[in-house]
Design a protein around this motif. Structure first.
Motif, PDB file in Angstrom:
ATOM      1  N   ILE A 238       4.692   0.762   0.482  1.00  0.00           N
ATOM      2  CA  ILE A 238       5.569   0.884  -0.689  1.00  0.00           C
ATOM      3  C   ILE A 238       6.565   2.006  -0.411  1.00  0.00           C
ATOM      4  N   ARG A 239       7.832   1.648  -0.295  1.00  0.00           N
ATOM      5  CA  ARG A 239       8.871   2.634   0.012  1.00  0.00           C
ATOM      6  C   ARG A 239       9.747   2.942  -1.193  1.00  0.00           C
ATOM      7  N   GLY A 240       9.796   2.003  -2.124  1.00  0.00           N
ATOM      8  CA  GLY A 240      10.617   2.198  -3.309  1.00  0.00           C
ATOM      9  C   GLY A 240       9.847   2.836  -4.454  1.00  0.00           C
TER      10      GLY A 240
ATOM     11  N   ALA B 174      -2.553  11.549  -1.261  1.00  0.00           N
ATOM     12  CA  ALA B 174      -3.403  10.817  -2.188  1.00  0.00           C
ATOM     13  C   ALA B 174      -2.961   9.367  -2.298  1.00  0.00           C
ATOM     14  N   GLU B 175      -3.940   8.470  -2.533  1.00  0.00           N
ATOM     15  CA  GLU B 175      -3.623   7.049  -2.664  1.00  0.00           C
ATOM     16  C   GLU B 175      -2.900   6.737  -3.968  1.00  0.00           C
ATOM     17  N   GLU B 176      -3.125   7.528  -4.998  1.00  0.00           N
ATOM     18  CA  GLU B 176      -2.564   7.234  -6.313  1.00  0.00           C
ATOM     19  C   GLU B 176      -1.079   7.580  -6.353  1.00  0.00           C
ATOM     20  N   LEU B 177      -0.250   6.544  -6.501  1.00  0.00           N
ATOM     21  CA  LEU B 177       1.199   6.739  -6.530  1.00  0.00           C
ATOM     22  C   LEU B 177       1.773   6.738  -7.943  1.00  0.00           C
ATOM     23  N   ASP B 178       0.951   6.365  -8.941  1.00  0.00           N
ATOM     24  CA  ASP B 178       1.456   6.156 -10.299  1.00  0.00           C
ATOM     25  C   ASP B 178       2.560   5.099 -10.285  1.00  0.00           C
TER      26      ASP B 178
ATOM     27  N   HIS C 166       0.825  -1.211   0.000  1.00  0.00           N
ATOM     28  CA  HIS C 166       0.000   0.000   0.000  1.00  0.00           C
ATOM     29  C   HIS C 166       0.863   1.266   0.000  1.00  0.00           C
ATOM     30  N   PRO C 167       0.299   2.383  -0.460  1.00  0.00           N
ATOM     31  CA  PRO C 167       1.034   3.653  -0.442  1.00  0.00           C
ATOM     32  C   PRO C 167       1.151   4.170   0.992  1.00  0.00           C
ATOM     33  N   PRO C 168       2.048   5.118   1.244  1.00  0.00           N
ATOM     34  CA  PRO C 168       2.183   5.684   2.587  1.00  0.00           C
ATOM     35  C   PRO C 168       0.853   6.254   3.078  1.00  0.00           C
ATOM     36  N   ARG C 169       0.514   5.979   4.326  1.00  0.00           N
ATOM     37  CA  ARG C 169      -0.747   6.469   4.891  1.00  0.00           C
ATOM     38  C   ARG C 169      -0.476   7.732   5.697  1.00  0.00           C
TER      39      ARG C 169
ATOM     40  N   THR D 145      -2.607   1.145  -6.471  1.00  0.00           N
ATOM     41  CA  THR D 145      -2.652   1.726  -5.132  1.00  0.00           C
ATOM     42  C   THR D 145      -4.003   2.355  -4.790  1.00  0.00           C
ATOM     43  N   VAL D 146      -4.796   2.734  -5.790  1.00  0.00           N
ATOM     44  CA  VAL D 146      -6.127   3.281  -5.526  1.00  0.00           C
ATOM     45  C   VAL D 146      -6.981   2.192  -4.876  1.00  0.00           C
ATOM     46  N   GLY D 147      -7.671   2.549  -3.805  1.00  0.00           N
ATOM     47  CA  GLY D 147      -8.501   1.590  -3.090  1.00  0.00           C
ATOM     48  C   GLY D 147      -7.772   0.818  -2.016  1.00  0.00           C
TER      49      GLY D 147
END
Length: 250
Positions: A74-76, A42-46, A35-38, A52-54
């Motif tokens: 997701i850190r990278g 925004a959730e969308e990281l491209d 998952h993207p950073p909380r 990552t959306v949702g």
């Protein structure tokens, strides 16, 4: 019976591949999600590798299926963007490696991973690379399936998924939240007119599965808002940000 984990986004493809795994005699023992950073962003990281959306809702899939759920931030980033992949420092593929390593540590009998890849060699090569390093088999029953046939099959096999992101000519915010069944005629029309990939393999849309035959409970969306990621008169990139969801008995 082979114990297996499932790495996925909560979308239609990862869900349906999981159904095909069960159909072929495998047992799902864990779910894994990157998952993207909380941090309120925004959730969308491209991301090149992950949907990552949702992400905020995916944890509920574990509850729906009554299996352990594992996640990792997701850190990278997509440091290596070539089709083939070799171990690369700070690449997002290494986040997948760390996530599946944790699942393997907690479930030593896991021998395979379910992946919903259809045509993305970029994604498939990276997952296969990670699986090889961990001694796991990649189970990808949707690989190179005809997308028109596959979409229709998913719908009629009980995958109840809704569009949560659109990014293609002919799709817009009015399509967000609609089910695959509702969208199938439009998606097929856009396929014929503009070459849209019926299953969204070109990034045209992304989905979230609210119910399927493997779920003991279903996800219900109570409140969501539309977020504009990129403005465009013809093909805006918009997605749903979920504010409130709950589970209900089936």
């Amino acid at each position: 019976m082979v114990d297996m984990g499932r790495a996925g986004s909560g979308g239609k493809d990862s869900t349906y591949n999981m159904m095909k795994c069960v159909e072929n005699g495998h047992e799902i023992v864990a779910l894994a999600h990157a998952h993207p950073p909380r941090t309120g962003a925004a959730e969308e990281l491209d991301s090149f590798l992950f949907q990552t959306v949702g992400s905020s809702v995916v944890r509920l899939v574990g509850e729906c299926m009554q299996v352990p759920y594992y996640e990792r931030e997701i850190r990278g980033t997509a440091v290596s963007q070539t089709l083939d992949y070799a171990e690369t420092l700070d690449d997002e593929t290494e986040d997948l490696f760390a996530l599946l390593s944790e699942v393997q540590r907690m479930h030593p009998d896991v021998s395979a991973v379910s992946v919903g890849a259809i045509f993305s060699s970029y994604q498939g090569n990276r997952v296969q690379h990670v699986c090889k390093r961990l001694g796991l088999e990649m189970l990808a029953y949707l690989w190179h399936r005809d997308q028109t046939e596959l979409l229709h099959e998913m719908i009629h096999q009980g995958v109840h998924a809704v569009l949560i992101k659109v990014a293609a000519l002919g799709l817009g915010h009015d399509d967000l939240g609609k089910t695959l069944e509702e969208m199938e005629p439009k998606l097929m029309s856009l396929h014929k007119k503009f070459g849209l990939h019926p299953c969204g393999e070109g990034g045209e849309y992304e989905t979230l599965t609210l119910d399927c035959p493997l779920f003991k409970r279903r996800i219900v969306v109570d409140e969501s808002v539309v977020v504009t990621h990129s403005k465009d008169d013809y093909a805006p990139v918009v997605y749903l940000n979920f504010k409130n969801v709950h589970l209900e008995a089936k």
